[in-house]
Scaffold this motif. Sequence first.
Motif, PDB file in Angstrom:
ATOM      1  N   ARG A  11      16.303  35.145  90.116  1.00  0.00           N
ATOM      2  CA  ARG A  11      15.044  35.488  89.463  1.00  0.00           C
ATOM      3  C   ARG A  11      13.880  35.377  90.439  1.00  0.00           C
ATOM      4  NH1 ARG A  11      12.528  32.452  84.149  1.00  0.00           N
ATOM      5  NH2 ARG A  11      10.794  33.871  83.809  1.00  0.00           N
ATOM      6  N   GLU A  77      11.145  40.354  68.483  1.00  0.00           N
ATOM      7  CA  GLU A  77      10.176  40.423  69.580  1.00  0.00           C
ATOM      8  C   GLU A  77       8.876  41.099  69.139  1.00  0.00           C
ATOM      9  OE1 GLU A  77      13.347  40.508  73.329  1.00  0.00           O
ATOM     10  OE2 GLU A  77      12.742  42.375  72.337  1.00  0.00           O
ATOM     11  N   THR A 179       5.410  31.507  76.390  1.00  0.00           N
ATOM     12  CA  THR A 179       6.409  31.022  77.338  1.00  0.00           C
ATOM     13  C   THR A 179       7.315  29.948  76.742  1.00  0.00           C
ATOM     14  OG1 THR A 179       4.835  29.386  78.196  1.00  0.00           O
ATOM     15  CG2 THR A 179       4.913  31.510  79.302  1.00  0.00           C
ATOM     16  N   PRO A 183       8.961  34.096  72.857  1.00  0.00           N
ATOM     17  CA  PRO A 183       9.098  35.005  73.998  1.00  0.00           C
ATOM     18  C   PRO A 183       8.960  36.473  73.582  1.00  0.00           C
ATOM     19  CG  PRO A 183      11.242  34.182  73.320  1.00  0.00           C
ATOM     20  CD  PRO A 183      10.230  33.398  72.546  1.00  0.00           C
ATOM     21  N   SER A 186      11.226  41.683  77.517  1.00  0.00           N
ATOM     22  CA  SER A 186      11.077  41.604  78.970  1.00  0.00           C
ATOM     23  C   SER A 186      10.364  42.838  79.516  1.00  0.00           C
ATOM     24  CB  SER A 186      12.451  41.476  79.631  1.00  0.00           C
ATOM     25  OG  SER A 186      13.248  42.614  79.331  1.00  0.00           O
ATOM     26  N   GLY A 187       9.607  42.615  80.593  1.00  0.00           N
ATOM     27  CA  GLY A 187       8.982  43.710  81.308  1.00  0.00           C
ATOM     28  C   GLY A 187       7.885  44.425  80.536  1.00  0.00           C
ATOM     29  N   GLY A 190       7.352  44.246  76.696  1.00  0.00           N
ATOM     30  CA  GLY A 190       6.663  43.070  76.154  1.00  0.00           C
ATOM     31  C   GLY A 190       5.160  43.199  76.255  1.00  0.00           C
ATOM     32  N   TYR A 246       3.166  39.026  83.472  1.00  0.00           N
ATOM     33  CA  TYR A 246       4.244  38.925  84.456  1.00  0.00           C
ATOM     34  C   TYR A 246       4.262  37.533  85.086  1.00  0.00           C
ATOM     35  CZ  TYR A 246       6.791  39.637  88.833  1.00  0.00           C
ATOM     36  OH  TYR A 246       7.659  39.506  89.880  1.00  0.00           O
ATOM     37  N   ALA A 249       5.663  34.831  82.892  1.00  0.00           N
ATOM     38  CA  ALA A 249       7.111  34.881  82.755  1.00  0.00           C
ATOM     39  C   ALA A 249       7.847  34.527  84.043  1.00  0.00           C
ATOM     40  CB  ALA A 249       7.550  36.279  82.294  1.00  0.00           C
ATOM     41  N   ASN A 250       7.192  34.651  85.205  1.00  0.00           N
ATOM     42  CA  ASN A 250       7.900  34.516  86.477  1.00  0.00           C
ATOM     43  C   ASN A 250       7.349  33.458  87.421  1.00  0.00           C
ATOM     44  OD1 ASN A 250       9.921  36.971  86.595  1.00  0.00           O
ATOM     45  ND2 ASN A 250       8.017  37.751  85.719  1.00  0.00           N
TER      46      ASN A 250
END
Length: 308
Positions: A11, A77, A179, A183, A186-187, A190, A246, A249-250
Amino acid sequence: MNHSITLPPSRAARAAPLLIPALIACYLVWGSTYLAIRLALVSFPPFFQMGTRFLVAGALVMAWVIIRKQQRPTLLEWRNALVIGTLMLGGGMGLTASAEVHIGSGLIATFIAVVPLMVSAWGLLLGQRPSRLDWAGMALGLAGVLLLVKGASFSAAPVGLACIAGATLLWSLGSVLSTARLPLASGPAGFGSEMLCGGAVLMVISLALGEPHQVASNWPFQPAALVAWLYLVVFGSLIAFSAYMYLLANAAPAVATSYAFVNPLIAIFLGAFFAGEHVTRGEWIACGVILTGVFLIFRGKSATGERK
């Protein structure tokens, strides 16, 4: 800070190429959006401005997801996007724009610098244990906020103070929940779903407040206001907001919210240079105290991450 320590290796490898561009987008673009919001208010009332901004941006992102045949959000979601979008966009961005009706854009950005403090406070309520630097940063940041709100700008506009306080509270809660508990897809799916849901909530509020009638009376729109609105759609929403989601999430929360160091300085400079906003000596001191508190929290989170 070495983010491979806090992320799984695979990741972290995916996150690394976009981490710096995402940070730059949040630092520079968001620092300028406060002035853009102020300029757009000439023709676009607060909730209408934010609602149309995020609906257009969200529709563009979701259209891109569909064209690229990427996975769309599930029903769960979409529910999460509605909750997070209501908090961060419906409350956070709508109230921020409302506050700028009464208070200068630079001071609004400075007040929003307390978001990392509030994120730490919400984390405490959700069972996370703050470090000593976290506690020191929260205490110092709170002192800075008290100094700031006693200044001439906030004292003269209690409505603006209430709006921006509510905005930071709701934005930080949404950041934590996105977070920790709710949630998003993804990407881009979201980001797009949250902007669509948040934009819809903002438009409902706008309709309830009768803002569309104000928009009609402002036609034709001022060119500067229209350009500012387009800037908010393209740069503030499509680029910077997506970059922030982003980062959430990362990257570590302290990194994701580190834009709070830079945004106030950029916003104060642009507000003074382009809009003639005045910042008193006491308000400058309060800004320094708040940013010092945010720095302590950032260092505390960084030290925690390095020990993992």
